[in-house]
Design a protein around this motif. Sequence first.
Motif, PDB file in Angstrom:
ATOM      1  N   SER A  58       0.847  -1.190   0.000  1.00  0.00           N
ATOM      2  CA  SER A  58       0.000   0.000   0.000  1.00  0.00           C
ATOM      3  C   SER A  58       0.882   1.239   0.000  1.00  0.00           C
ATOM      4  CB  SER A  58      -0.956  -0.002   1.191  1.00  0.00           C
ATOM      5  OG  SER A  58      -0.248   0.015   2.404  1.00  0.00           O
ATOM      6  N   GLN A  59       0.309   2.331  -0.466  1.00  0.00           N
ATOM      7  CA  GLN A  59       1.000   3.621  -0.548  1.00  0.00           C
ATOM      8  C   GLN A  59       2.240   3.545  -1.440  1.00  0.00           C
ATOM      9  OE1 GLN A  59      -0.592   6.227   0.721  1.00  0.00           O
ATOM     10  NE2 GLN A  59      -2.100   4.876   1.638  1.00  0.00           N
ATOM     11  N   GLU A  60       2.227   2.618  -2.403  1.00  0.00           N
ATOM     12  CA  GLU A  60       3.363   2.418  -3.296  1.00  0.00           C
ATOM     13  C   GLU A  60       2.820   2.067  -4.675  1.00  0.00           C
ATOM     14  OE1 GLU A  60       6.652  -1.069  -3.551  1.00  0.00           O
ATOM     15  OE2 GLU A  60       6.331  -0.184  -1.561  1.00  0.00           O
ATOM     16  N   CYS A  61       3.254   2.762  -5.690  1.00  0.00           N
ATOM     17  CA  CYS A  61       2.759   2.497  -7.037  1.00  0.00           C
ATOM     18  C   CYS A  61       3.219   1.121  -7.513  1.00  0.00           C
ATOM     19  CB  CYS A  61       3.273   3.571  -8.003  1.00  0.00           C
ATOM     20  SG  CYS A  61       2.675   3.330  -9.683  1.00  0.00           S
ATOM     21  N   VAL A  62       2.284   0.360  -8.079  1.00  0.00           N
ATOM     22  CA  VAL A  62       2.603  -0.955  -8.647  1.00  0.00           C
ATOM     23  C   VAL A  62       2.295  -0.877 -10.143  1.00  0.00           C
ATOM     24  CG1 VAL A  62       2.066  -3.414  -8.667  1.00  0.00           C
ATOM     25  CG2 VAL A  62       2.002  -2.135  -6.507  1.00  0.00           C
ATOM     26  N   THR A  63       3.336  -0.949 -10.967  1.00  0.00           N
ATOM     27  CA  THR A  63       3.142  -1.032 -12.408  1.00  0.00           C
ATOM     28  C   THR A  63       2.950  -2.501 -12.760  1.00  0.00           C
ATOM     29  OG1 THR A  63       4.442   0.961 -12.840  1.00  0.00           O
ATOM     30  CG2 THR A  63       4.179  -0.587 -14.667  1.00  0.00           C
ATOM     31  N   SER A  73       2.715  -3.417 -25.566  1.00  0.00           N
ATOM     32  CA  SER A  73       1.561  -4.138 -25.025  1.00  0.00           C
ATOM     33  C   SER A  73       0.341  -3.233 -24.939  1.00  0.00           C
ATOM     34  CB  SER A  73       1.881  -4.682 -23.627  1.00  0.00           C
ATOM     35  OG  SER A  73       2.121  -3.621 -22.724  1.00  0.00           O
ATOM     36  N   ALA A  74      -0.819  -3.845 -25.035  1.00  0.00           N
ATOM     37  CA  ALA A  74      -2.069  -3.125 -24.804  1.00  0.00           C
ATOM     38  C   ALA A  74      -2.270  -3.029 -23.290  1.00  0.00           C
ATOM     39  CB  ALA A  74      -3.228  -3.885 -25.444  1.00  0.00           C
ATOM     40  N   PRO A  75      -3.004  -2.041 -22.829  1.00  0.00           N
ATOM     41  CA  PRO A  75      -3.241  -1.948 -21.385  1.00  0.00           C
ATOM     42  C   PRO A  75      -4.122  -3.089 -20.884  1.00  0.00           C
ATOM     43  CG  PRO A  75      -4.506  -0.281 -22.548  1.00  0.00           C
ATOM     44  CD  PRO A  75      -3.636  -0.954 -23.568  1.00  0.00           C
ATOM     45  N   ALA A  76      -4.053  -3.337 -19.584  1.00  0.00           N
ATOM     46  CA  ALA A  76      -4.935  -4.317 -18.942  1.00  0.00           C
ATOM     47  C   ALA A  76      -6.321  -3.704 -18.815  1.00  0.00           C
ATOM     48  CB  ALA A  76      -4.382  -4.687 -17.572  1.00  0.00           C
ATOM     49  N   ASP A  77      -7.303  -4.536 -18.474  1.00  0.00           N
ATOM     50  CA  ASP A  77      -8.664  -4.040 -18.248  1.00  0.00           C
ATOM     51  C   ASP A  77      -9.379  -4.945 -17.248  1.00  0.00           C
ATOM     52  OD1 ASP A  77      -9.887  -6.294 -19.662  1.00  0.00           O
ATOM     53  OD2 ASP A  77      -9.391  -5.290 -21.525  1.00  0.00           O
ATOM     54  N   GLY A  92      -1.505   4.930 -17.268  1.00  0.00           N
ATOM     55  CA  GLY A  92      -0.099   4.834 -17.624  1.00  0.00           C
ATOM     56  C   GLY A  92       0.718   4.109 -16.579  1.00  0.00           C
ATOM     57  N   PRO A  93       1.930   3.666 -16.960  1.00  0.00           N
ATOM     58  CA  PRO A  93       2.825   3.065 -15.967  1.00  0.00           C
ATOM     59  C   PRO A  93       3.292   4.131 -14.974  1.00  0.00           C
ATOM     60  CG  PRO A  93       3.938   3.295 -18.088  1.00  0.00           C
ATOM     61  CD  PRO A  93       2.509   3.716 -18.287  1.00  0.00           C
ATOM     62  N   GLY A  94       3.747   3.701 -13.811  1.00  0.00           N
ATOM     63  CA  GLY A  94       4.263   4.637 -12.824  1.00  0.00           C
ATOM     64  C   GLY A  94       3.197   5.513 -12.197  1.00  0.00           C
ATOM     65  N   CYS A  95       1.958   5.049 -12.214  1.00  0.00           N
ATOM     66  CA  CYS A  95       0.817   5.799 -11.651  1.00  0.00           C
ATOM     67  C   CYS A  95       0.698   7.189 -12.263  1.00  0.00           C
ATOM     68  CB  CYS A  95       0.904   5.842 -10.121  1.00  0.00           C
ATOM     69  SG  CYS A  95       0.694   4.198  -9.391  1.00  0.00           S
ATOM     70  N   ARG A  96       0.787   7.212 -13.593  1.00  0.00           N
ATOM     71  CA  ARG A  96       0.597   8.455 -14.350  1.00  0.00           C
ATOM     72  C   ARG A  96      -0.610   8.288 -15.261  1.00  0.00           C
ATOM     73  NH1 ARG A  96       6.040   7.309 -15.271  1.00  0.00           N
ATOM     74  NH2 ARG A  96       5.526   6.898 -17.424  1.00  0.00           N
ATOM     75  N   SER A 117      -1.123   0.629 -14.151  1.00  0.00           N
ATOM     76  CA  SER A 117      -0.560   0.675 -12.815  1.00  0.00           C
ATOM     77  C   SER A 117      -1.667   0.930 -11.801  1.00  0.00           C
ATOM     78  CB  SER A 117       0.531   1.757 -12.713  1.00  0.00           C
ATOM     79  OG  SER A 117       0.039   3.014 -13.099  1.00  0.00           O
ATOM     80  N   VAL A 118      -1.341   0.679 -10.522  1.00  0.00           N
ATOM     81  CA  VAL A 118      -2.343   0.800  -9.458  1.00  0.00           C
ATOM     82  C   VAL A 118      -1.667   1.236  -8.161  1.00  0.00           C
ATOM     83  CG1 VAL A 118      -2.173  -1.684  -8.928  1.00  0.00           C
ATOM     84  CG2 VAL A 118      -4.206  -0.420  -8.243  1.00  0.00           C
ATOM     85  N   LEU A 119      -2.399   1.995  -7.379  1.00  0.00           N
ATOM     86  CA  LEU A 119      -1.944   2.469  -6.067  1.00  0.00           C
ATOM     87  C   LEU A 119      -3.012   2.099  -5.042  1.00  0.00           C
ATOM     88  CD1 LEU A 119       0.049   4.258  -4.357  1.00  0.00           C
ATOM     89  CD2 LEU A 119      -1.439   6.183  -4.951  1.00  0.00           C
TER      90      LEU A 119
END
Length: 121
Positions: A58-63, A73-77, A92-96, A117-119
Amino acid sequence: MRVGKIVAAVFGAGMLIAATPVAANAANAAGTATGGFSYRYIDAAGSAQQGLLMDPPSQECVTLPQVADPDTSAPADSPLNFTDAAAIVFTGPGCRGDSFRLQPFTGHGSERLKLRSVLFV
């Protein structure tokens, strides 16, 4: 005498119930979101696959590793959040990029919700 015991029992039960969310928040403060987060992605062969993060930080970006590179690659969904923390997914990657918040335990998105990515917060 009986009224005193009843009041004490009700008070004790109330304290146990009140302490439960604190325990869950303490787990998040300790650095992990408890539970699973899944998503769908297309692999290099063009087949749909299911990705899973168990007890993510938690509190950490996960690409998401399978979809980290927008050039290859296409994005996940179709994300499903079964963790005890809210999940903010990013295009985007890196929580952007654009973001969308998924509620704890039941948050989900369709194939139209794209993510890389997800936070967990």
